[in-house]
Design an enzyme around this catalytic site. Structure first.
Site, short mmCIF file in Angstrom:
data_model
loop_
_atom_site.label_atom_id
_atom_site.label_comp_id
_atom_site.label_asym_id
_atom_site.label_seq_id
_atom_site.Cartn_x
_atom_site.Cartn_y
_atom_site.Cartn_z
N SER A 197 56.71 34.89 68.18
CA SER A 197 56.95 33.77 67.28
C SER A 197 58.35 33.75 66.98
O SER A 197 59.24 34.69 67.34
CB SER A 197 56.30 34.25 65.89
OG SER A 197 56.59 33.50 64.86
N TYR A 221 53.95 40.83 58.47
CA TYR A 221 53.99 39.93 59.71
C TYR A 221 54.94 39.97 60.51
O TYR A 221 54.81 40.28 61.96
CB TYR A 221 53.53 38.55 59.35
CG TYR A 221 53.67 37.65 60.41
CD1 TYR A 221 52.55 37.51 61.38
CD2 TYR A 221 54.65 36.41 60.36
CE1 TYR A 221 52.72 36.52 62.41
CE2 TYR A 221 54.53 35.70 61.55
CZ TYR A 221 53.76 35.65 62.38
OH TYR A 221 53.81 34.88 63.46
#
Length: 270
Positions: free
Chosen positions: A131, A144
């Site tokens: 990401s 996360y």
């Protein structure tokens, strides 16, 4: 034509990528926990594979099934993952561990299981979905982002280790993508902060996430699928594919702005 295994194929980026690669003529095994979620991929020729990324027996069986049918595996696309947001103090260690199990350790174990076959072939590709959040941190996303920073480091080390065996490793770094990811993360964030000292900030941040993911700003999953297709098909794939809404400008801003200025931007981005 390559034999490809892709995890997290039941929705979003994984679904679109499995569909596109199969339409290109590759032999694609789409893996997910629930086989019924893969039925929509059947018309495109995607072969369904039951897989719980956190279960050793499930991982071993999935690889054994693929090898028994195809005799080889050319590409592993580690795409399964989720985002669980919340203040460090509010998120239980059990939930934090679960996020690492899905986003890092499951991916790592599946990689270990396919590497012997790729080494024997003297070629292979491992494509890990990270990401832009593996290169910067957003508000209330400590756990996360910790998993995605770990995916980046894991992938960089793996690329060097496997180079002499003809195995190429690429990292996909999506920005804001029009999937359910943001809504799930917002729900986790709001639930984690209920009756906590961080409830006001978390509620505001969750509302901002829902606005962003409901807007037209988010990129279509097709652009990530296109990048993954390049990593699969190009003779010399890039090491990183940073793509999608906000990805390049935010990573650039993180690199050039003073830390406290960037912190302010991320805290008020919603």
């Amino acid at each position: 034509m390559a034999v490809i295994l892709i995890t997290g194929a039941s929705s979003g980026i994984g679904f679109q990528t499995a569909k596109d690669l199969a339409q290109q003529g590759h032999v694609v095994y789409g893996a997910a926990r629930r086989l019924n979620k893969l039925e929509a991929l059947a018309p495109y020729g995607v072969k369904p594979l039951s897989l719980d990324i956190t279960n050793e027996q499930s991982l071993s069986q999935a690889v054994a099934t693929l090898i028994a049918s195809e005799g080889r595996i050319d590409v592993l696309i580690n795409n399964a993952g989720y985002g669980s947001y919340g203040a460090v103090e509010d998120v239980s260690i059990d939930e934090a561990r679960q996020q690492f199990e899905v986003n890092l350790f499951g991916m790592a174990r599946l990689t270990q299981l396919v590497l012997p076959y790729m080494r024997a072939q003297r070629e292979g590709r491992i494509i890990n979905t990270s990401s832009m959040g593996g290169r910067l941190v957003s508000y209330m996303g400590a756990w996360y982002h910790a998993t995605k920073y770990a995916v980046e480091a894991f992938s960089d080390a793996l690329r060097m280790e496997t180079k002499d065996f003809g195995i190429k490793v690429a990292i996909i770094e999506p920005g804001g993508i029009k999937t359910n990811w943001g809504f799930i993360a917002a729900d986790h964030l709001e639930a984690s902060a209920r009756h906590s000292a961080y409830q006001t900030q978390a509620t505001k941040a969750a509302a901002g996430m829902r606005r962003q993911y409901s807007s037209r700003m988010m990129s279509d999953p097709k652009i990530i699928s296109k990048a993954i297709s390049k990593a699969v098909n190009q003779k010399r794939p890039r090491v990183r594919y940073l793509i999608g809404f906000g990805a390049k400008p935010l990573v650039l801003a993180k690199a050039i702005l003073p830390t406290r200025v960037f912190d302010f931007i991320m805290m008020h981005a919603s």
